[in-house]
Design a protein around this motif. Structure first.
Motif, PDB file in Angstrom:
ATOM      1  N   SER A  32       0.852  -1.186   0.000  1.00 56.12           N
ATOM      2  CA  SER A  32       0.000   0.000   0.000  1.00 56.12           C
ATOM      3  C   SER A  32       0.887   1.235   0.000  1.00 56.12           C
ATOM      4  O   SER A  32       2.073   1.168   0.321  1.00 56.12           O
ATOM      5  CB  SER A  32      -0.933  -0.003   1.212  1.00 56.12           C
ATOM      6  OG  SER A  32      -0.190   0.049   2.410  1.00 56.12           O
ATOM      7  N   VAL A  33       0.291   2.354  -0.382  1.00 54.61           N
ATOM      8  CA  VAL A  33       1.003   3.620  -0.425  1.00 54.61           C
ATOM      9  C   VAL A  33       0.176   4.647   0.336  1.00 54.61           C
ATOM     10  O   VAL A  33      -1.042   4.743   0.150  1.00 54.61           O
ATOM     11  CB  VAL A  33       1.212   4.090  -1.883  1.00 54.61           C
ATOM     12  CG1 VAL A  33       1.938   5.421  -1.933  1.00 54.61           C
ATOM     13  CG2 VAL A  33       1.970   3.038  -2.679  1.00 54.61           C
ATOM     14  N   SER A  34       0.828   5.423   1.183  1.00 52.62           N
ATOM     15  CA  SER A  34       0.122   6.458   1.945  1.00 52.62           C
ATOM     16  C   SER A  34      -0.095   7.693   1.085  1.00 52.62           C
ATOM     17  O   SER A  34       0.453   7.800  -0.021  1.00 52.62           O
ATOM     18  CB  SER A  34       0.926   6.831   3.197  1.00 52.62           C
ATOM     19  OG  SER A  34       2.082   7.554   2.825  1.00 52.62           O
ATOM     20  N   GLY A  35      -0.860   8.632   1.587  1.00 49.07           N
ATOM     21  CA  GLY A  35      -1.107   9.879   0.882  1.00 49.07           C
ATOM     22  C   GLY A  35       0.158  10.680   0.636  1.00 49.07           C
ATOM     23  O   GLY A  35       0.254  11.441  -0.314  1.00 49.07           O
ATOM     24  N   SER A  36       1.160  10.487   1.484  1.00 48.92           N
ATOM     25  CA  SER A  36       2.438  11.199   1.322  1.00 48.92           C
ATOM     26  C   SER A  36       3.465  10.338   0.579  1.00 48.92           C
ATOM     27  O   SER A  36       4.659  10.568   0.684  1.00 48.92           O
ATOM     28  CB  SER A  36       2.982  11.621   2.683  1.00 48.92           C
ATOM     29  OG  SER A  36       3.217  10.469   3.482  1.00 48.92           O
ATOM     30  N   SER A  37       2.973   9.317  -0.122  1.00 46.82           N
ATOM     31  CA  SER A  37       3.795   8.411  -0.950  1.00 46.82           C
ATOM     32  C   SER A  37       4.709   7.486  -0.156  1.00 46.82           C
ATOM     33  O   SER A  37       5.676   6.965  -0.689  1.00 46.82           O
ATOM     34  CB  SER A  37       4.615   9.194  -1.979  1.00 46.82           C
ATOM     35  OG  SER A  37       3.751   9.888  -2.841  1.00 46.82           O
ATOM     36  N   ASP A  73      -0.701  -0.092   9.418  1.00 51.21           N
ATOM     37  CA  ASP A  73      -0.390   0.868   8.365  1.00 51.21           C
ATOM     38  C   ASP A  73      -1.093   0.546   7.047  1.00 51.21           C
ATOM     39  O   ASP A  73      -1.533   1.462   6.345  1.00 51.21           O
ATOM     40  CB  ASP A  73       1.118   0.937   8.129  1.00 51.21           C
ATOM     41  CG  ASP A  73       1.853   1.574   9.300  1.00 51.21           C
ATOM     42  OD1 ASP A  73       1.219   2.329  10.060  1.00 51.21           O
ATOM     43  OD2 ASP A  73       3.065   1.310   9.452  1.00 51.21           O
ATOM     44  N   SER A  74      -1.196  -0.727   6.698  1.00 54.63           N
ATOM     45  CA  SER A  74      -1.859  -1.093   5.433  1.00 54.63           C
ATOM     46  C   SER A  74      -3.283  -0.568   5.402  1.00 54.63           C
ATOM     47  O   SER A  74      -3.710   0.044   4.414  1.00 54.63           O
ATOM     48  CB  SER A  74      -1.886  -2.618   5.247  1.00 54.63           C
ATOM     49  OG  SER A  74      -0.586  -3.130   5.175  1.00 54.63           O
ATOM     50  N   LEU A  75      -4.033  -0.786   6.456  1.00 53.87           N
ATOM     51  CA  LEU A  75      -5.418  -0.328   6.504  1.00 53.87           C
ATOM     52  C   LEU A  75      -5.494   1.194   6.508  1.00 53.87           C
ATOM     53  O   LEU A  75      -6.313   1.787   5.806  1.00 53.87           O
ATOM     54  CB  LEU A  75      -6.137  -0.908   7.721  1.00 53.87           C
ATOM     55  CG  LEU A  75      -7.600  -0.503   7.886  1.00 53.87           C
ATOM     56  CD1 LEU A  75      -8.420  -0.832   6.640  1.00 53.87           C
ATOM     57  CD2 LEU A  75      -8.202  -1.194   9.107  1.00 53.87           C
ATOM     58  N   LEU A  76      -4.637   1.839   7.276  1.00 48.63           N
ATOM     59  CA  LEU A  76      -4.626   3.311   7.295  1.00 48.63           C
ATOM     60  C   LEU A  76      -4.341   3.864   5.898  1.00 48.63           C
ATOM     61  O   LEU A  76      -5.005   4.796   5.444  1.00 48.63           O
ATOM     62  CB  LEU A  76      -3.575   3.820   8.287  1.00 48.63           C
ATOM     63  CG  LEU A  76      -3.871   3.585   9.760  1.00 48.63           C
ATOM     64  CD1 LEU A  76      -2.658   3.943  10.602  1.00 48.63           C
ATOM     65  CD2 LEU A  76      -5.087   4.377  10.202  1.00 48.63           C
ATOM     66  N   ASN A  77      -3.368   3.275   5.195  1.00 48.46           N
ATOM     67  CA  ASN A  77      -3.026   3.735   3.849  1.00 48.46           C
ATOM     68  C   ASN A  77      -4.185   3.539   2.879  1.00 48.46           C
ATOM     69  O   ASN A  77      -4.506   4.425   2.081  1.00 48.46           O
ATOM     70  CB  ASN A  77      -1.802   2.995   3.311  1.00 48.46           C
ATOM     71  CG  ASN A  77      -0.536   3.359   4.049  1.00 48.46           C
ATOM     72  OD1 ASN A  77      -0.482   4.334   4.790  1.00 48.46           O
ATOM     73  ND2 ASN A  77       0.498   2.567   3.856  1.00 48.46           N
ATOM     74  N   ILE A  78      -4.820   2.384   2.935  1.00 48.11           N
ATOM     75  CA  ILE A  78      -5.938   2.076   2.032  1.00 48.11           C
ATOM     76  C   ILE A  78      -7.110   3.021   2.300  1.00 48.11           C
ATOM     77  O   ILE A  78      -7.727   3.543   1.366  1.00 48.11           O
ATOM     78  CB  ILE A  78      -6.335   0.601   2.143  1.00 48.11           C
ATOM     79  CG1 ILE A  78      -5.217  -0.265   1.566  1.00 48.11           C
ATOM     80  CG2 ILE A  78      -7.666   0.322   1.449  1.00 48.11           C
ATOM     81  CD1 ILE A  78      -5.342  -1.749   1.878  1.00 48.11           C
ATOM     82  N   GLU A  79      -7.403   3.273   3.566  1.00 46.74           N
ATOM     83  CA  GLU A  79      -8.486   4.207   3.890  1.00 46.74           C
ATOM     84  C   GLU A  79      -8.154   5.630   3.428  1.00 46.74           C
ATOM     85  O   GLU A  79      -9.022   6.352   2.942  1.00 46.74           O
ATOM     86  CB  GLU A  79      -8.768   4.192   5.393  1.00 46.74           C
ATOM     87  CG  GLU A  79      -9.438   2.946   5.875  1.00 46.74           C
ATOM     88  CD  GLU A  79      -9.670   2.926   7.374  1.00 46.74           C
ATOM     89  OE1 GLU A  79     -10.539   2.163   7.806  1.00 46.74           O
ATOM     90  OE2 GLU A  79      -8.990   3.663   8.116  1.00 46.74           O
ATOM     91  N   GLU A  80      -6.881   5.994   3.566  1.00 48.04           N
ATOM     92  CA  GLU A  80      -6.460   7.355   3.211  1.00 48.04           C
ATOM     93  C   GLU A  80      -6.493   7.606   1.705  1.00 48.04           C
ATOM     94  O   GLU A  80      -6.898   8.672   1.247  1.00 48.04           O
ATOM     95  CB  GLU A  80      -5.039   7.602   3.744  1.00 48.04           C
ATOM     96  CG  GLU A  80      -4.499   8.982   3.476  1.00 48.04           C
ATOM     97  CD  GLU A  80      -3.089   9.177   4.003  1.00 48.04           C
ATOM     98  OE1 GLU A  80      -2.512  10.213   3.686  1.00 48.04           O
ATOM     99  OE2 GLU A  80      -2.571   8.291   4.711  1.00 48.04           O
ATOM    100  N   THR A  81      -6.072   6.606   0.929  1.00 44.47           N
ATOM    101  CA  THR A  81      -5.928   6.811  -0.508  1.00 44.47           C
ATOM    102  C   THR A  81      -7.030   6.158  -1.344  1.00 44.47           C
ATOM    103  O   THR A  81      -7.136   6.443  -2.531  1.00 44.47           O
ATOM    104  CB  THR A  81      -4.579   6.271  -1.003  1.00 44.47           C
ATOM    105  OG1 THR A  81      -4.520   4.866  -0.768  1.00 44.47           O
ATOM    106  CG2 THR A  81      -3.423   6.976  -0.299  1.00 44.47           C
ATOM    107  N   GLY A  82      -7.784   5.273  -0.727  1.00 44.44           N
ATOM    108  CA  GLY A  82      -8.853   4.602  -1.471  1.00 44.44           C
ATOM    109  C   GLY A  82      -8.314   3.566  -2.400  1.00 44.44           C
ATOM    110  O   GLY A  82      -8.910   3.095  -3.321  1.00 44.44           O
TER     111      GLY A  82
END
Length: 82
Positions: A32-37, A73-82
């Motif tokens: 996964s990738v966060s909103g801040s890459s 972190d995976s779930l947070l990233n997926i929720e953040e970026t869709g």
């Protein structure tokens, strides 16, 4: 046979029981990738094929005791970026 009532078993014991119910336990790697890459790659053993048309894989993302019951972190990233 062993009867097991999840309501009467502590969470740590239930986790240990469930993860030992299937062996060897296959592992999926979820990226996964966060909103801040920021990039994250994590192993998940709670996953399986749910269908072939369309191809569907389901991943169970539990809250992490190591994070005080918080999201991984995976779930947070997926929720953040869709």
């Amino acid at each position: 046979m062993i009867a097991l009532d999840p309501a009467t078993v502590d969470k740590a014991s239930m986790y240990a029981f469930i993860i030992s119910a299937v062996v060897p336990r296959p592992v999926a790697f979820v990226s996964s990738v966060s909103g801040s890459s920021g990039v994250n790659l994590s192993p998940y053993s709670y996953f399986n094929v749910m269908g072939h048309n369309p191809p569907t894989v389901a991943i169970g993302m539990c809250r992490s005791p190591s994070r005080g019951g918080g999201k991984k972190d995976s779930l947070l990233n997926i929720e953040e970026t869709g």
